[in-house]
Design a protein around this motif. Sequence first.
Motif, PDB file in Angstrom:
ATOM      1  N   VAL A 115       1.441   6.661  -6.794  1.00 46.02           N
ATOM      2  CA  VAL A 115       0.291   7.518  -7.128  1.00 46.02           C
ATOM      3  C   VAL A 115       0.631   8.995  -6.922  1.00 46.02           C
ATOM      4  CG1 VAL A 115      -2.025   8.183  -6.341  1.00 46.02           C
ATOM      5  CG2 VAL A 115      -1.489   5.787  -6.731  1.00 46.02           C
ATOM      6  N   LEU A 116       1.298   9.298  -5.817  1.00 46.41           N
ATOM      7  CA  LEU A 116       1.614  10.693  -5.500  1.00 46.41           C
ATOM      8  C   LEU A 116       2.806  11.220  -6.306  1.00 46.41           C
ATOM      9  CD1 LEU A 116       1.109  10.689  -1.628  1.00 46.41           C
ATOM     10  CD2 LEU A 116      -0.440  11.591  -3.378  1.00 46.41           C
ATOM     11  N   SER A 122      -1.255  11.457   3.553  1.00 45.99           N
ATOM     12  CA  SER A 122      -2.131  10.672   2.675  1.00 45.99           C
ATOM     13  C   SER A 122      -2.401   9.284   3.250  1.00 45.99           C
ATOM     14  CB  SER A 122      -1.536  10.556   1.277  1.00 45.99           C
ATOM     15  OG  SER A 122      -0.423   9.691   1.270  1.00 45.99           O
ATOM     16  N   MET A 123      -1.445   8.765   4.016  1.00 43.85           N
ATOM     17  CA  MET A 123      -1.594   7.442   4.620  1.00 43.85           C
ATOM     18  C   MET A 123      -2.234   7.520   6.014  1.00 43.85           C
ATOM     19  SD  MET A 123      -0.304   5.239   2.385  1.00 43.85           S
ATOM     20  CE  MET A 123      -0.053   3.766   3.364  1.00 43.85           C
ATOM     21  N   SER A 158       2.468   1.700  -3.354  1.00 44.55           N
ATOM     22  CA  SER A 158       1.457   2.139  -4.321  1.00 44.55           C
ATOM     23  C   SER A 158       1.131   3.617  -4.140  1.00 44.55           C
ATOM     24  CB  SER A 158       0.182   1.301  -4.181  1.00 44.55           C
ATOM     25  OG  SER A 158       0.450  -0.031  -4.545  1.00 44.55           O
ATOM     26  N   GLN A 159       1.053   4.058  -2.891  1.00 45.92           N
ATOM     27  CA  GLN A 159       0.759   5.469  -2.628  1.00 45.92           C
ATOM     28  C   GLN A 159       1.909   6.356  -3.089  1.00 45.92           C
ATOM     29  OE1 GLN A 159      -2.134   6.398  -2.011  1.00 45.92           O
ATOM     30  NE2 GLN A 159      -1.930   8.507  -1.410  1.00 45.92           N
ATOM     31  N   SER A 173       0.837  -1.211   0.000  1.00 48.61           N
ATOM     32  CA  SER A 173       0.000   0.000   0.000  1.00 48.61           C
ATOM     33  C   SER A 173       0.863   1.249   0.000  1.00 48.61           C
ATOM     34  CB  SER A 173      -0.918   0.029   1.223  1.00 48.61           C
ATOM     35  OG  SER A 173      -1.857  -1.005   1.151  1.00 48.61           O
ATOM     36  N   LEU A 226       3.273  12.165   2.158  1.00 43.41           N
ATOM     37  CA  LEU A 226       2.990  10.731   2.169  1.00 43.41           C
ATOM     38  C   LEU A 226       2.355  10.324   3.496  1.00 43.41           C
ATOM     39  CD1 LEU A 226       3.161   7.967   0.809  1.00 43.41           C
ATOM     40  CD2 LEU A 226       5.518   7.791   1.657  1.00 43.41           C
TER      41      LEU A 226
END
Length: 151
Positions: free
Chosen positions: A49-50, A61-62, A45-46, A42, A58
């Motif tokens: 994406v970012l 967002s998490m 992946s983030q 995860s 980060l």
Amino acid sequence: MQNEKDVWFHCNNSAIRRATRQLGQLYDEAIGDSGLKGTQFSLMSQIAVLGNPTQKALAESMVMDLSALGHTLKPLIRDGFVILVPDEKDGRARRVQLTEQGLRQRDEMLKAWREAQDRFDKAFGKERSEELRRTLAFIASPDFAKAFNSN
């Protein structure tokens, strides 16, 4: 007022944490051959994406604090999947970047993750799964935290 014995069954936080642990175990098993945990997938992946976010962006967002993010990043850095690079505009900030090895590893894990997602949707129902993700996204949002804290 509810009986104290019933709190465990009615506590939203406890229910979400139990479900998170169960899903974490199931997804970890599904992507087990990779050697990484679902949480690491995860996170990778983030980052993708970012597009090389700052550590602060980060973490936000998490929905993690910076120390927890640092703890989660350490094995990914050690294993060569992620690097930290100075921000070009702000030397105090560090950006999180997937390495070529990290991109390959994430791409390999993507197939197993998709299979786990399909299994979840079959077990839970596709529409219910979509609604659950929308609900959880709202719970993880700053708007929900603001509403929760205003009461």
